[in-house]
Design a protein around this motif. Structure first.
Motif, PDB file in Angstrom:
ATOM      1  N   CYS A  91      53.386  75.226  58.452  1.00 16.60           N
ATOM      2  CA  CYS A  91      54.112  74.597  57.351  1.00 16.60           C
ATOM      3  C   CYS A  91      53.821  75.381  56.080  1.00 16.60           C
ATOM      4  O   CYS A  91      52.661  75.544  55.690  1.00 16.60           O
ATOM      5  N   SER A  92      54.885  75.906  55.437  1.00 15.56           N
ATOM      6  CA  SER A  92      54.672  76.753  54.261  1.00 15.56           C
ATOM      7  C   SER A  92      54.744  75.964  52.951  1.00 15.56           C
ATOM      8  O   SER A  92      54.168  76.367  51.951  1.00 15.56           O
ATOM      9  N   GLN A  93      55.449  74.839  52.959  1.00 10.08           N
ATOM     10  CA  GLN A  93      55.570  74.025  51.751  1.00 10.08           C
ATOM     11  C   GLN A  93      55.798  72.589  52.147  1.00 10.08           C
ATOM     12  O   GLN A  93      56.371  72.306  53.190  1.00 10.08           O
ATOM     13  N   GLN A  94      55.345  71.687  51.254  1.00  6.74           N
ATOM     14  CA  GLN A  94      55.518  70.273  51.536  1.00  6.74           C
ATOM     15  C   GLN A  94      55.828  69.559  50.231  1.00  6.74           C
ATOM     16  O   GLN A  94      55.213  69.842  49.214  1.00  6.74           O
ATOM     17  N   ALA A  95      56.798  68.656  50.265  1.00  2.41           N
ATOM     18  CA  ALA A  95      57.134  67.866  49.074  1.00  2.41           C
ATOM     19  C   ALA A  95      57.024  66.389  49.423  1.00  2.41           C
ATOM     20  O   ALA A  95      57.552  65.950  50.443  1.00  2.41           O
ATOM     21  N   GLU A  96      56.308  65.651  48.575  1.00  2.06           N
ATOM     22  CA  GLU A  96      56.221  64.197  48.745  1.00  2.06           C
ATOM     23  C   GLU A  96      57.387  63.576  47.995  1.00  2.06           C
ATOM     24  O   GLU A  96      57.673  63.956  46.863  1.00  2.06           O
ATOM     25  N   LEU A  97      58.044  62.602  48.629  1.00  2.00           N
ATOM     26  CA  LEU A  97      59.168  61.942  47.964  1.00  2.00           C
ATOM     27  C   LEU A  97      58.921  60.445  47.880  1.00  2.00           C
ATOM     28  O   LEU A  97      58.059  59.906  48.546  1.00  2.00           O
ATOM     29  N   SER A  98      59.720  59.805  47.024  1.00  2.00           N
ATOM     30  CA  SER A  98      59.446  58.393  46.755  1.00  2.00           C
ATOM     31  C   SER A  98      59.850  57.484  47.907  1.00  2.00           C
ATOM     32  O   SER A  98      59.214  56.484  48.161  1.00  2.00           O
ATOM     33  N   GLY A  99      60.925  57.840  48.604  1.00  2.00           N
ATOM     34  CA  GLY A  99      61.386  56.942  49.668  1.00  2.00           C
ATOM     35  C   GLY A  99      61.382  57.650  50.999  1.00  2.00           C
ATOM     36  O   GLY A  99      61.039  58.822  51.104  1.00  2.00           O
ATOM     37  N   GLU A 100      61.737  56.913  52.032  1.00  2.00           N
ATOM     38  CA  GLU A 100      61.885  57.553  53.338  1.00  2.00           C
ATOM     39  C   GLU A 100      63.104  58.465  53.293  1.00  2.00           C
ATOM     40  O   GLU A 100      64.096  58.156  52.669  1.00  2.00           O
ATOM     41  N   ASN A 101      63.001  59.590  53.979  1.00  2.00           N
ATOM     42  CA  ASN A 101      64.079  60.579  53.922  1.00  2.00           C
ATOM     43  C   ASN A 101      64.998  60.365  55.098  1.00  2.00           C
ATOM     44  O   ASN A 101      64.598  60.570  56.220  1.00  2.00           O
ATOM     45  N   ILE A 102      66.212  59.971  54.813  1.00  2.44           N
ATOM     46  CA  ILE A 102      67.134  59.763  55.918  1.00  2.44           C
ATOM     47  C   ILE A 102      67.788  61.080  56.294  1.00  2.44           C
ATOM     48  O   ILE A 102      68.011  61.373  57.441  1.00  2.44           O
TER      49      ILE A 102
END
Length: 290
Positions: free
Chosen positions: A100-111
């Motif tokens: 895994c080269s990059q990771q982004a945390e998001l506020s909601g579940e990603n549909i």
């Protein structure tokens, strides 16, 4: 001359590896690798030869802590892939290393997740059903639960148009590879085909009887595949609107996607074994031998 029937006498092959059901399948930009994302929290990458019959090796992408719901490849790079998971992260991977080269945390579940056609941006949607850019990347489409498609300018995200596409929610959208059309699949069981320059509906495909979960144009733009809880995948001729082939399946489908170079269609659904446990398989249709 007898008319040749498209897709007659072609076979599906089954690919096993996931421990739970497969939510998403996607081909890389040159059509040599297929990725599958599963409830088992992994993505897998499979090297597929269109005419070969060799044993397929797969690579596991591990790191998500919830189901991998959708994945898409970088449209300009055959080894880079993005995955969206119920763990509220999006990860970018290089499949040469499996890291895994990059990771982004998001506020909601990603549909859902999609790349801009030039490979510069990734869009992630969690409140609309499915999202897509047009080929030139200056328009952005959102499908909604009330039957409309919102058309926005890009990058301004200013509203350009609201298309009343269906009487029920729009679940999925696909852009024709030749840039003439886009198609929308809806809970009303119809697939509508839209002229992208006029923003007008040209025809509908009516073979399915259940909410349309997933649609895909083939690489020449001649055919569109659509699937639902009906126990077949429909392949229709884009210009005539007629169904030309149906692939039988044993369960509701979650994802269908045509290879970008060949008439190979990957598909994955809610398949269960005789003990009613998830099978964790996907299949590819279009081979000359089983």
């Amino acid at each position: 001359m007898a008319e040749t029937i498209p897709f007659k006498n072609l076979h599906s092959r089954e690919y096993q590896g996931h421990k739970k059901k497969v939510h998403s399948v996607a081909w890389n930009c040159i059509g040599t690798k297929l990725a599958s994302g599963s409830v088992d929290q992994t993505a897998r990458v499979w090297h597929i030869e269109p005419h070969g019959h060799s044993k397929v090796k797969d690579l596991e992408l591990k790191g998500h802590t919830d189901s991998v719901d959708q994945l898409c490849w970088d449209p300009k790079h055959a080894d880079l892939i993005a995955t969206a998971s119920g763990d509220k992260t999006v990860r970018l991977w290089d499949v040469r290393s499996g890291k895994c080269s990059q990771q982004a945390e998001l506020s909601g579940e990603n549909i859902n997740i999609t790349y801009k056609p030039d490979g510069t941006h990734v869009a992630v949607g969690n409140r609309v059903n499915e999202i897509a850019w047009n080929m030139s990347g200056d328009m952005f489409f959102l499908t909604t639960g009330n039957g409309t498609v919102e058309v926005l300018g890009y990058p301004s995200l200013q509203a350009v148009d609201t298309l009343t596409a269906h009487t029920a929610g729009c679940y999925c959208i696909a852009i024709d590879p030749l840039g003439r059309y886009f198609a929308v699949g809806s809970a009303d069981s119809l697939v509508s085909l839209w002229d992208i320059s006029e923003m007008l509906c040209v025809r509908t495909f009516t073979k399915l009887e259940w909410p349309v979960r997933t649609i895909s144009f083939n690489h020449t733009g001649e055919y569109i595949a659509s699937a639902s809880e009906d126990l077949f995948i429909d392949i229709s001729n884009v210009e005539s609107g007629r169904s030309v082939h149906q692939i039988p399946c044993r369960a509701a489908m979650n994802s269908v996607e045509w290879n970008p170079k060949y008439n190979l269609l990957a598909y994955a659904g809610d398949d269960k074994n005789k003990y009613q446990a998830d099978e964790g398989v996907f299949r590819i249709f279009g081979f000359e031998s089983a």
